[in-house]
Design a protein around this motif. Structure first.
Motif, short mmCIF file in Angstrom:
data_model
loop_
_atom_site.label_atom_id
_atom_site.label_comp_id
_atom_site.label_asym_id
_atom_site.label_seq_id
_atom_site.Cartn_x
_atom_site.Cartn_y
_atom_site.Cartn_z
N VAL A 176 0.84 -1.29 -0.18
CA VAL A 176 0.10 0.02 0.27
C VAL A 176 0.82 1.08 0.00
N THR A 177 0.56 2.14 -0.94
CA THR A 177 1.01 3.44 -0.91
C THR A 177 -0.08 4.31 -0.64
N GLY A 178 0.19 5.34 0.46
CA GLY A 178 -0.87 6.44 0.87
C GLY A 178 -0.38 7.89 0.30
N VAL A 179 -1.30 8.40 -0.04
CA VAL A 179 -1.20 9.69 -0.55
C VAL A 179 -1.46 10.66 0.52
N CYS A 180 -0.84 11.71 1.13
CA CYS A 180 -1.53 12.66 2.02
C CYS A 180 -0.42 13.76 2.00
N SER A 181 -0.84 14.73 3.03
CA SER A 181 0.11 15.84 2.91
C SER A 181 1.04 15.66 3.89
N THR A 182 1.96 16.69 3.85
CA THR A 182 3.20 16.57 4.89
C THR A 182 3.11 16.21 6.22
N ASN A 183 1.88 17.12 6.88
CA ASN A 183 1.48 16.89 8.25
C ASN A 183 1.09 15.39 8.63
N ASN A 184 0.71 14.75 7.52
CA ASN A 184 0.09 13.36 7.89
C ASN A 184 0.77 12.23 7.56
N LYS A 185 2.05 12.42 6.92
CA LYS A 185 2.92 11.24 6.63
C LYS A 185 3.12 10.44 7.86
N ASP A 186 3.72 10.82 8.86
CA ASP A 186 3.85 10.05 10.01
C ASP A 186 2.61 9.09 10.31
N LEU A 187 1.61 9.77 10.42
CA LEU A 187 0.35 8.95 10.66
C LEU A 187 -0.15 7.82 9.71
N VAL A 188 0.09 8.19 8.49
CA VAL A 188 -0.31 7.28 7.38
C VAL A 188 0.81 5.96 7.56
N LYS A 189 2.00 6.53 7.71
CA LYS A 189 3.07 5.18 7.81
C LYS A 189 2.71 4.41 9.15
N SER A 190 2.28 5.04 10.06
CA SER A 190 2.16 4.17 11.38
C SER A 190 0.75 3.41 11.25
N ILE A 191 -0.32 3.60 10.16
CA ILE A 191 -1.39 2.41 10.04
C ILE A 191 -0.84 1.59 9.31
N GLY A 192 0.41 1.52 8.62
CA GLY A 192 0.65 0.28 7.97
C GLY A 192 1.18 0.78 6.36
N ASN A 194 2.94 1.06 3.08
CA ASN A 194 4.33 0.59 2.79
C ASN A 194 5.36 1.77 2.10
N GLN A 195 4.82 2.58 1.56
CA GLN A 195 5.16 3.99 1.16
C GLN A 195 4.32 5.25 1.36
N VAL A 196 4.60 6.28 1.45
CA VAL A 196 3.78 7.42 1.41
C VAL A 196 4.28 8.61 0.63
N ILE A 197 3.42 9.01 -0.27
CA ILE A 197 3.70 10.14 -1.07
C ILE A 197 2.99 11.50 -0.67
N ASP A 198 3.75 12.69 -0.56
CA ASP A 198 3.37 13.74 -0.12
C ASP A 198 2.96 14.60 -1.16
N TYR A 199 1.67 14.89 -1.31
CA TYR A 199 1.12 15.25 -2.65
C TYR A 199 1.59 16.81 -2.90
N THR A 200 1.84 17.58 -1.82
CA THR A 200 2.40 18.86 -1.84
C THR A 200 3.70 18.88 -2.58
N LYS A 201 4.44 17.62 -2.55
CA LYS A 201 5.66 17.75 -3.07
C LYS A 201 6.08 16.70 -4.33
N GLU A 202 5.11 16.02 -4.44
CA GLU A 202 5.01 14.74 -5.64
C GLU A 202 3.81 14.39 -6.18
#
Length: 317
Positions: A176-192, A194-202
């Motif tokens: 699973v790859t999650g797309v979210c904002s910078t402030n929520n990257k740690d949260l999305v990673k903590s719930i499982g 595998n990768q997180v994309i910061d939509y404000t940067k990518e």
């Protein structure tokens, strides 16, 4: 009983805290003393009558249903004479479906409705955070026939539906790859994730990756643009689609091997029981952003309407 009532469409200020009549218990129903409910995106849309088509179902000039709230967790106070599945004193959580009425101290639910015994390890606030996002995500993931090791992208991965989708996809064995904002990257990673994309940067549509399933929980990107990042027979889930997105999905289905899935979520007890089992085996954790008291329902709606909540916004009653 005490309830948050609205008699006209509009801003969060349309809510009034009033004393209203207690619900009448029928012989096949249970009476639940609600401890917690939640403010979801659907509640906001109905309060605003946005889109306008809402009015054709819920009242043209003013709402037919005056008490919103579709999820709850509480304790059974009484049962109807024909009820056999539950008993007074048990703690339950559930979803009212199109009946609403959970912004109140009490609600009556049919015993065969969308409700389940509350997981013992969860508070009422945590349990009320499960039915909306959890059931919505589960409904679409089952329709997509998700399989182990598939690559899945969840857009809006920190929201109520998104955080549930990340955890459910992981429970099925997906990558699973999650797309979210910078402030929520740690949260999305903590719930499982595998990768997180910061939509404000990518921009995930430009990273060269292809996904077997894209789950758009927030209606934040064009269907056709997102579909370019699907594999040849990939699927895009449009859980927050408006009319334009639905039509785009139909066009995608006609013109390619790719598939768009949307539609109305069906709520039932079996899905809640499934989510309860995931909670009890530590494979699902409800995410809560903020908690408000019922008297502050307008403030809670104003916050949710901004569109940046993390998981769920809970109301205690």
């Amino acid at each position: 009983m005490k309830a948050a009532v609205y008699t006209q469409y509009g801003t969060p200020d349309v809510f009034q805290i009033r004393e209203v009549a207690d619900p009448n218990l029928k012989e096949n129903e249970i009476l639940v003393r609600i401890h917690s409910t939640a403010v979801n995106s659907g509640d906001v849309r109905l309060r605003k009558a946005d889109p306008f088509a809402v009015r054709f179902v819920f009242g043209i000039l003013k709402p037919k249903i005056n008490i919103l709230g579709s999820v709850f967790s509480g304790e059974i106070e009484r049962i109807g004479s024909n009820v056999t599945k539950f008993k007074a004193g048990e703690q339950v959580f559930g979803h009212t479906d199109m009946k609403f009425g959970a912004y109140a101290e009490y609600i009556c639910m049919p015993e065969d409705g969308s409700l389940s015994l509350k997981p013992a390890a969860l508070s009422h606030e945590e349990a009320a955070a499960i039915p909306f996002g959890g059931v919505t995500a589960l409904h679409f993931i089952k329709k997509a026939l998700i399989r182990e090791k598939q690559k899945i992208l969840v857009i809006g991965a920190s929201g109520a539906v998104g955080s549930a989708a990340v955890q459910l996809a992981k429970s099925y064995g997906a990558n699973v790859t999650g797309v979210c904002s910078t402030n929520n990257k740690d949260l999305v990673k903590s719930i499982g994730a595998n990768q997180v994309i910061d939509y404000t940067k990518e921009d995930f549509t430009k990273n060269g990756e292809s996904y077997d399933l894209i789950f758009d929980t927030v209606n934040s990107i064009s269907v056709l643009k997102a579909s370019r990042s699907l594999t040849e027979n990939g699927i895009i889930i449009l859980s927050a689609a408006g009319m334009y997105e639905m039509l785009s999905g139909i066009w995608l289905n006609i013109k390619s091997n790719k598939k768009a899935i949307t539609g109305i979520v069906k709520h039932n007890a079996s899905d809640l029981n499934f989510l309860k089992e995931l909670v009890e085996t530590s494979r699902f954790k409800p995410v809560i952003d903020r908690t408000y008291e019922l008297d502050n329902i307008a403030e809670a709606h104003a916050y949710v309407e901004k569109g940046h909540k993390r998981g769920n916004v809970i109301i205690t009653i």
